[in-house]
Write a protein that holds these residues in place. Sequence first.
Motif, PDB file in Angstrom:
ATOM      1  N   VAL A  69      41.517 -24.764 -29.822  1.00  0.00           N
ATOM      2  CA  VAL A  69      40.778 -25.632 -28.899  1.00  0.00           C
ATOM      3  C   VAL A  69      41.652 -25.943 -27.686  1.00  0.00           C
ATOM      4  O   VAL A  69      41.193 -25.885 -26.541  1.00  0.00           O
ATOM      5  N   ARG A  70      42.924 -26.244 -27.927  1.00  0.00           N
ATOM      6  CA  ARG A  70      43.855 -26.511 -26.821  1.00  0.00           C
ATOM      7  C   ARG A  70      43.935 -25.310 -25.881  1.00  0.00           C
ATOM      8  O   ARG A  70      43.886 -25.450 -24.669  1.00  0.00           O
ATOM      9  N   GLU A  71      44.048 -24.120 -26.454  1.00  0.00           N
ATOM     10  CA  GLU A  71      44.135 -22.908 -25.633  1.00  0.00           C
ATOM     11  C   GLU A  71      42.867 -22.714 -24.798  1.00  0.00           C
ATOM     12  O   GLU A  71      42.937 -22.340 -23.623  1.00  0.00           O
ATOM     13  N   ALA A  72      41.712 -22.979 -25.399  1.00  0.00           N
ATOM     14  CA  ALA A  72      40.451 -22.838 -24.667  1.00  0.00           C
ATOM     15  C   ALA A  72      40.406 -23.809 -23.490  1.00  0.00           C
ATOM     16  O   ALA A  72      40.043 -23.425 -22.368  1.00  0.00           O
ATOM     17  N   TRP A  73      40.754 -25.067 -23.742  1.00  0.00           N
ATOM     18  CA  TRP A  73      40.748 -26.064 -22.660  1.00  0.00           C
ATOM     19  C   TRP A  73      41.795 -25.733 -21.594  1.00  0.00           C
ATOM     20  O   TRP A  73      41.559 -25.929 -20.400  1.00  0.00           O
ATOM     21  N   THR A  74      42.939 -25.234 -22.024  1.00  0.00           N
ATOM     22  CA  THR A  74      43.989 -24.852 -21.068  1.00  0.00           C
ATOM     23  C   THR A  74      43.495 -23.720 -20.175  1.00  0.00           C
ATOM     24  O   THR A  74      43.711 -23.744 -18.955  1.00  0.00           O
ATOM     25  N   THR A  75      42.814 -22.764 -20.770  1.00  0.00           N
ATOM     26  CA  THR A  75      42.256 -21.652 -19.996  1.00  0.00           C
ATOM     27  C   THR A  75      41.203 -22.166 -19.022  1.00  0.00           C
ATOM     28  O   THR A  75      41.188 -21.772 -17.845  1.00  0.00           O
ATOM     29  N   MET A  76      40.326 -23.033 -19.506  1.00  0.00           N
ATOM     30  CA  MET A  76      39.288 -23.569 -18.627  1.00  0.00           C
ATOM     31  C   MET A  76      39.910 -24.341 -17.459  1.00  0.00           C
ATOM     32  O   MET A  76      39.561 -24.113 -16.304  1.00  0.00           O
ATOM     33  N   TYR A  77      40.845 -25.238 -17.778  1.00  0.00           N
ATOM     34  CA  TYR A  77      41.441 -26.027 -16.704  1.00  0.00           C
ATOM     35  C   TYR A  77      42.208 -25.126 -15.733  1.00  0.00           C
ATOM     36  O   TYR A  77      42.182 -25.365 -14.518  1.00  0.00           O
ATOM     37  N   GLY A  78      42.848 -24.101 -16.229  1.00  0.00           N
ATOM     38  CA  GLY A  78      43.543 -23.166 -15.341  1.00  0.00           C
ATOM     39  C   GLY A  78      42.585 -22.545 -14.337  1.00  0.00           C
ATOM     40  O   GLY A  78      42.896 -22.439 -13.148  1.00  0.00           O
ATOM     41  N   HIS A  79      41.407 -22.168 -14.811  1.00  0.00           N
ATOM     42  CA  HIS A  79      40.408 -21.589 -13.907  1.00  0.00           C
ATOM     43  C   HIS A  79      39.909 -22.638 -12.908  1.00  0.00           C
ATOM     44  O   HIS A  79      39.790 -22.359 -11.709  1.00  0.00           O
ATOM     45  N   VAL A  80      39.622 -23.829 -13.396  1.00  0.00           N
ATOM     46  CA  VAL A  80      39.141 -24.907 -12.525  1.00  0.00           C
ATOM     47  C   VAL A  80      40.175 -25.209 -11.451  1.00  0.00           C
ATOM     48  O   VAL A  80      39.857 -25.265 -10.254  1.00  0.00           O
ATOM     49  N   ALA A  81      41.427 -25.395 -11.858  1.00  0.00           N
ATOM     50  CA  ALA A  81      42.479 -25.740 -10.904  1.00  0.00           C
ATOM     51  C   ALA A  81      42.692 -24.626  -9.878  1.00  0.00           C
ATOM     52  O   ALA A  81      42.790 -24.889  -8.676  1.00  0.00           O
ATOM     53  N   LYS A  82      42.750 -23.384 -10.361  1.00  0.00           N
ATOM     54  CA  LYS A  82      42.969 -22.247  -9.453  1.00  0.00           C
ATOM     55  C   LYS A  82      41.843 -22.150  -8.423  1.00  0.00           C
ATOM     56  O   LYS A  82      42.088 -21.982  -7.224  1.00  0.00           O
ATOM     57  N   THR A  83      40.612 -22.307  -8.881  1.00  0.00           N
ATOM     58  CA  THR A  83      39.476 -22.176  -7.972  1.00  0.00           C
ATOM     59  C   THR A  83      39.431 -23.347  -6.998  1.00  0.00           C
ATOM     60  O   THR A  83      39.164 -23.154  -5.806  1.00  0.00           O
ATOM     61  N   MET A  84      39.709 -24.547  -7.484  1.00  0.00           N
ATOM     62  CA  MET A  84      39.736 -25.695  -6.582  1.00  0.00           C
ATOM     63  C   MET A  84      40.851 -25.544  -5.535  1.00  0.00           C
ATOM     64  O   MET A  84      40.667 -25.885  -4.366  1.00  0.00           O
ATOM     65  N   GLN A  85      41.991 -25.013  -5.955  1.00  0.00           N
ATOM     66  CA  GLN A  85      43.096 -24.809  -5.007  1.00  0.00           C
ATOM     67  C   GLN A  85      42.730 -23.761  -3.960  1.00  0.00           C
ATOM     68  O   GLN A  85      43.120 -23.884  -2.802  1.00  0.00           O
ATOM     69  N   GLU A  86      41.965 -22.759  -4.368  1.00  0.00           N
ATOM     70  CA  GLU A  86      41.477 -21.777  -3.383  1.00  0.00           C
ATOM     71  C   GLU A  86      40.574 -22.470  -2.369  1.00  0.00           C
ATOM     72  O   GLU A  86      40.648 -22.191  -1.171  1.00  0.00           O
ATOM     73  N   GLY A  87      39.718 -23.373  -2.853  1.00  0.00           N
ATOM     74  CA  GLY A  87      38.866 -24.137  -1.946  1.00  0.00           C
ATOM     75  C   GLY A  87      39.669 -25.004  -1.009  1.00  0.00           C
ATOM     76  O   GLY A  87      39.378 -25.096   0.187  1.00  0.00           O
TER      77      GLY A  87
END
Length: 141
Positions: A115-133
């Motif tokens: 579960v931790r790995e799944a959330w870490t992956t999700m947050y990584g995508h969210v953060a990366k995409t927000m930083q691109e924005g």
Amino acid sequence: MTPQQIDLIRSSFEPLKPLAPTVAEAFYAQLFARDPALRALFRGSDMSEQGTRLMQMLSAAIELLDRPHSLNPVLLKLGQRHAGYGVVEAHYASVGAALLDTLSAGLGQDFTPEVREAWTTMYGHVAKTMQEGAATEALAA
């Protein structure tokens, strides 16, 4: 993200939904303990309202995890808005750590390594995409 990770995120978030105000309060307590300077970004904010927005954003993102073509434009715009609030790249690490700590505390033994790995992956995508924005916002300024 794999379909299994999406299922893990959705199923682990479900029991937290009825506790949304408490979860949001715990998240901001974790965030400000981890990085007290971030409190200045919320001066004048109604933290209860801010917590409601946080939980709504998480719910919406989780709902769209299997539709990145719909999720990513929302995250890009969110990143642009957050750049305007003064959020910088370094803040994303503090937010991610506070989120994982909050989930761990809230889910207890149900916050398994998977579960931790799944959330870490999700947050990584969210953060990366927000930083691109945020980067596109900086270029436009």
